[in-house]
Design a protein around this motif. Structure first.
Motif, PDB file in Angstrom:
ATOM      1  N   ASP A  69       3.013 -45.249 -24.010  1.00 28.46           N
ATOM      2  CA  ASP A  69       3.030 -43.799 -24.198  1.00 28.46           C
ATOM      3  C   ASP A  69       2.549 -43.441 -25.599  1.00 28.46           C
ATOM      4  OD1 ASP A  69       4.149 -43.650 -21.701  1.00 28.46           O
ATOM      5  OD2 ASP A  69       6.143 -43.023 -22.391  1.00 28.46           O
ATOM      6  N   VAL A 100       8.452 -44.972 -20.526  1.00 23.72           N
ATOM      7  CA  VAL A 100       7.300 -45.042 -19.629  1.00 23.72           C
ATOM      8  C   VAL A 100       7.027 -43.631 -19.124  1.00 23.72           C
ATOM      9  CG1 VAL A 100       6.380 -45.920 -17.451  1.00 23.72           C
ATOM     10  CG2 VAL A 100       7.784 -47.402 -18.897  1.00 23.72           C
ATOM     11  N   ASP A 101       5.814 -43.147 -19.333  1.00 20.68           N
ATOM     12  CA  ASP A 101       5.432 -41.812 -18.875  1.00 20.68           C
ATOM     13  C   ASP A 101       6.430 -40.748 -19.326  1.00 20.68           C
ATOM     14  OD1 ASP A 101       3.185 -42.866 -17.617  1.00 20.68           O
ATOM     15  OD2 ASP A 101       4.237 -43.163 -15.717  1.00 20.68           O
TER      16      ASP A 101
END
Length: 283
Positions: A69, A100-101
């Protein structure tokens, strides 16, 4: 920096009122940066008062430097506001990832130690240092698994991060001891591979042993006194490299402040003993 000033403790919420009212004899205090991001909070106001009496180190757990990220710009902005206001003696985060994301995990997860991950991590560190306008420290992790794709020993990976970015190192001796058992490497080999002059802070803490049918694993819980083997690692560090700002960490099952101060006294005693033996101590 005197022998008393070189050792600090982690500032935790159960002790804030006592620190404000009694102003105990502590060399310095380390905070978890994210707990003080809200400028209008009671915690931030208390920190302002405490910072009038003690040097402060800002230790972060949320930059997620190893994640794919991009850096969280709001997080970085809040960190800079805190750093600019408090003017800490150090700013640090971890050799790890936790998002994550944009979704964050409540853990500091290990990286695959590859050249690609090394370049990525170094780029993130450089971005943070440029944004803050100051050097940051990177702490070695504790870990309980490793990636099959890892091609670089952790100590060499960390050394390369420091060499390529100019960051400093936060050397957690308990993390080294825990990970050495979990992964089967040698603590002294790890420490010897690093540039000692780049180590600007040391962490000492306790760990927990978890027993399973097929063996045991050591967990870096920060919930117990510093173990004797970690004290021995610290003694060897002082013998070889002199005094380095040293922190007693205790994050779970937090005891009375007097217990942390007792652990800090043990670290000071080691420094004093080595000084009496002729060791030249340097800040």
């Amino acid at each position: 920096m005197t022998q008393r000033q070189v050792v600090g403790v982690g500032l935790r919420s159960p002790h804030i009122t006592q620190v404000l009212e009694q102003k105990p004899d502590i060399g310095w205090l380390e905070i978890h940066s994210e707990n003080y991001f809200t400028t209008t909070s009671t915690a931030r106001q208390q920190l302002r008062q405490i910072a009038e009496h003690y040097p402060i180190s800002c230790h972060g757990i949320g930059l997620s430097l190893g994640s794919a990220d991009p850096l969280d710009r709001q997080h970085l902005s809040q960190l800079k506001q805190l750093v600019d206001e408090i003017d800490p003696i150090a700013v640090s985060d971890h050799l790890s990832w936790s998002s994550v994301d944009g979704q964050f995990f409540n853990d500091l997860l290990p990286l695959p130690y590859t050249e690609e991950a090394l370049e990525h991590f170094c780029h993130k560190v450089e971005q943070v240092q440029d944004y803050l306008g100051r050097q940051m420290l990177i702490e070695n992790p504790s870990s309980y698994l490793s990636f099959a794709s890892s091609a670089i020993p952790e100590w060499e990976f960390l050394h390369q991060v420091q060499q390529r970015t100019g960051c400093g190192l936060l050397l957690d001796l308990n993390n080294i001891y825990v990970s050495a058992f979990n992964h089967g490497f040698d603590c002294d080999q790890y420490i010897a591979a690093l540039d000692a002059s780049a180590v600007k802070e040391i962490h000492l803490a306790g760990f927990t042993v978890k027993q399973f049918e097929d063996g045991e694993i050591w967990i870096d819980t920060h919930s117990k006194p510093v173990s004797e083997p970690v004290w021995q690692l610290y003694r060897r560090w002082v013998q070889q490299h002199g005094r380095t700002p040293t922190l007693i960490e205790w994050d779970l099952d937090i005891p009375p402040l007097s217990v942390l101060l007792g652990e800090a006294d043990k670290a000071r005693n080691i420094i004093m003993q080595e000084a009496q033996d002729g060791q030249i101590l340097t800040p």
